[in-house]
Design an enzyme around this catalytic site. Structure first.
Site, mmCIF file in Angstrom:
data_model
loop_
_atom_site.group_PDB
_atom_site.id
_atom_site.type_symbol
_atom_site.label_atom_id
_atom_site.label_comp_id
_atom_site.label_asym_id
_atom_site.label_seq_id
_atom_site.Cartn_x
_atom_site.Cartn_y
_atom_site.Cartn_z
ATOM 1 N N SER A 8 -0.134 -6.356 -1.934
ATOM 2 C CA SER A 8 -1.065 -6.140 -0.831
ATOM 3 C C SER A 8 -1.684 -7.454 -0.390
ATOM 4 O O SER A 8 -2.348 -8.142 -1.186
ATOM 5 C CB SER A 8 -2.177 -5.173 -1.246
ATOM 6 O OG SER A 8 -3.198 -5.163 -0.267
ATOM 7 N N HIS A 33 2.722 -5.149 1.587
ATOM 8 C CA HIS A 33 1.772 -4.095 1.917
ATOM 9 C C HIS A 33 0.652 -4.660 2.782
ATOM 10 O O HIS A 33 -0.024 -5.624 2.402
ATOM 11 C CB HIS A 33 1.185 -3.496 0.637
ATOM 12 C CG HIS A 33 0.449 -2.215 0.850
ATOM 13 N ND1 HIS A 33 1.092 -0.994 0.970
ATOM 14 C CD2 HIS A 33 -0.873 -1.955 0.979
ATOM 15 C CE1 HIS A 33 0.194 -0.040 1.143
ATOM 16 N NE2 HIS A 33 -1.010 -0.602 1.163
ATOM 17 N N ASP A 35 -2.800 -3.747 4.611
ATOM 18 C CA ASP A 35 -3.909 -2.799 4.677
ATOM 19 C C ASP A 35 -4.688 -2.984 5.970
ATOM 20 O O ASP A 35 -5.313 -4.030 6.189
ATOM 21 C CB ASP A 35 -4.845 -2.991 3.486
ATOM 22 C CG ASP A 35 -4.241 -2.483 2.192
ATOM 23 O OD1 ASP A 35 -3.818 -1.312 2.168
ATOM 24 O OD2 ASP A 35 -4.186 -3.248 1.209
ATOM 25 N N MET A 37 -7.801 -1.588 8.140
ATOM 26 C CA MET A 37 -9.028 -0.805 7.991
ATOM 27 C C MET A 37 -9.894 -0.971 9.238
ATOM 28 O O MET A 37 -9.990 -2.075 9.788
ATOM 29 C CB MET A 37 -9.806 -1.260 6.756
ATOM 30 C CG MET A 37 -8.991 -1.257 5.479
ATOM 31 S SD MET A 37 -10.006 -1.754 4.060
ATOM 32 C CE MET A 37 -8.722 -2.025 2.820
ATOM 33 N N HIS A 66 -0.237 0.198 6.042
ATOM 34 C CA HIS A 66 -1.091 1.308 5.600
ATOM 35 C C HIS A 66 -2.292 1.398 6.532
ATOM 36 O O HIS A 66 -3.196 0.561 6.484
ATOM 37 C CB HIS A 66 -1.517 1.043 4.153
ATOM 38 C CG HIS A 66 -2.397 2.093 3.567
ATOM 39 N ND1 HIS A 66 -3.040 1.933 2.358
ATOM 40 C CD2 HIS A 66 -2.749 3.336 4.002
ATOM 41 C CE1 HIS A 66 -3.743 3.010 2.075
ATOM 42 N NE2 HIS A 66 -3.594 3.869 3.067
ATOM 43 N N MET A 68 -5.524 2.730 7.377
ATOM 44 C CA MET A 68 -6.742 3.405 6.922
ATOM 45 C C MET A 68 -7.706 3.432 8.102
ATOM 46 O O MET A 68 -8.754 2.779 8.107
ATOM 47 C CB MET A 68 -7.330 2.672 5.713
ATOM 48 C CG MET A 68 -6.522 2.889 4.454
ATOM 49 S SD MET A 68 -7.087 1.879 3.061
ATOM 50 C CE MET A 68 -6.118 0.398 3.343
ATOM 51 N N MET A 137 -3.519 7.543 -3.189
ATOM 52 C CA MET A 137 -4.543 6.542 -3.467
ATOM 53 C C MET A 137 -5.104 6.765 -4.865
ATOM 54 O O MET A 137 -5.558 7.856 -5.195
ATOM 55 C CB MET A 137 -5.664 6.623 -2.429
ATOM 56 C CG MET A 137 -5.279 6.173 -1.032
ATOM 57 S SD MET A 137 -4.707 4.448 -0.943
ATOM 58 C CE MET A 137 -6.146 3.560 -1.591
ATOM 59 N N GLY A 144 -10.333 -3.923 -2.210
ATOM 60 C CA GLY A 144 -9.431 -4.281 -3.289
ATOM 61 C C GLY A 144 -10.196 -4.531 -4.576
ATOM 62 O O GLY A 144 -11.429 -4.600 -4.604
ATOM 63 N N ASP A 175 -1.528 3.194 -4.916
ATOM 64 C CA ASP A 175 -2.283 2.044 -4.431
ATOM 65 C C ASP A 175 -3.689 2.084 -4.992
ATOM 66 O O ASP A 175 -4.453 3.021 -4.724
ATOM 67 C CB ASP A 175 -2.315 2.081 -2.894
ATOM 68 C CG ASP A 175 -3.050 0.899 -2.277
ATOM 69 O OD1 ASP A 175 -3.554 0.039 -3.025
ATOM 70 O OD2 ASP A 175 -3.115 0.841 -1.030
ATOM 71 N N GLY A 176 -4.016 1.053 -5.788
ATOM 72 C CA GLY A 176 -5.377 0.930 -6.288
ATOM 73 C C GLY A 176 -5.463 0.746 -7.785
ATOM 74 O O GLY A 176 -5.121 1.655 -8.543
ATOM 75 N N GLY A 177 -5.853 -0.430 -8.217
ATOM 76 C CA GLY A 177 -6.063 -0.671 -9.640
ATOM 77 C C GLY A 177 -4.801 -0.753 -10.466
ATOM 78 O O GLY A 177 -4.849 -0.560 -11.688
#
Length: 222
Positions: A8, A33, A35, A37, A66, A68, A137, A144, A175-177
């Site tokens: 990302s 990726h 992002d 937003m 992506h 969002m 998600m 992030g 996606d995430g962590g």
């Protein structure tokens, strides 16, 4: 299902995004990726279609965009025309999901839908046969560097089992962590596409970080 690593650029150096894209491409990534937003659907603002257009020439792998954003149907054409190869929209952000999926496919791009951590994955079942990918998600979207939310992992297994029952080989992205320490069990749950920001861009070697993530994901399949 092929393991794919999608770094990302949210964690990249925004002063030199083109070079950052080249770094992950040469480092062995499968996707880039992106992002997007809007400060409305999520409490953060990042980039728009002009930035996607600007980084496209620097990537020799697909751009995994992506969205969002609220009411993404307003901007689908803009992002496709800017070079998106895969577009993910959020189930929670629109009431025109069928139209969006059909529009994306009509323009020769892959379609994906995402659900937030507290949205049940079964809301996507009516659309599964039309989707190329589903993004689950594993943190609340917007920022992030968050820690993975554990209760999202069973949703991955539930979705993969549903796909198998329908005879579908749908990509399941998370996606995430995502880190080298948890990617194996997430892969074992059924995911095969892994978004990682900090774990890649904050590493001393991007190539080593991607290789480590891929090895971890593959170990979950053994």
């Amino acid at each position: 299902m092929k393991i794919k690593i999608s770094p990302s650029i949210l964690s990249a150096n925004f002063a030199c995004l083109g070079n950052e894209c080249r770094r992950v491409c040469s480092g062995g990534a499968d996707l880039v990726h992106v992002d997007v937003m809007d400060g409305c659907f999520v409490p953060n603002i990042t980039i728009g279609a002009p930035v996607v257009r600007s980084i496209k020439p620097y990537s020799n792998i697909p751009l995994d965009v992506h969205l969002m954003i609220d009411r993404p149907e307003r901007y689908i054409d803009d992002f496709i025309d800017s070079g998106a190869d895969i577009i993910t929209v959020h189930f929670e952000a629109t009431d025109k999901l069928d139209w969006i999926i059909d529009r994306i496919h009509a323009k020769g791009v892959k379609a994906s839908v995402s659900v937030k951590p507290n949205t049940n994955v079964d809301v996507l079942y009516p659309y599964l046969e039309k989707l190329d990918m589903v993004l689950i998600m594993t943190v609340e979207p917007g920022f992030g560097g968050q820690k993975l939310i554990e209760h999202t992992i069973p949703k991955i297994s539930e979705l993969r089992n549903k796909c198998v029952s329908l005879g579908l080989e749908t990509d399941i992205e998370v996606d995430g962590g995502i880190t080298p320490h948890n990617i194996s069990r997430i892969s074992k749950a059924g995911a095969n596409v892994f978004v990682a920001g900090s774990a890649v861009f904050k590493a001393e070697s991007i190539a080593d970080a991607i290789s480590q993530l891929r090895a971890g994901a593959e170990s979950g399949r053994i």
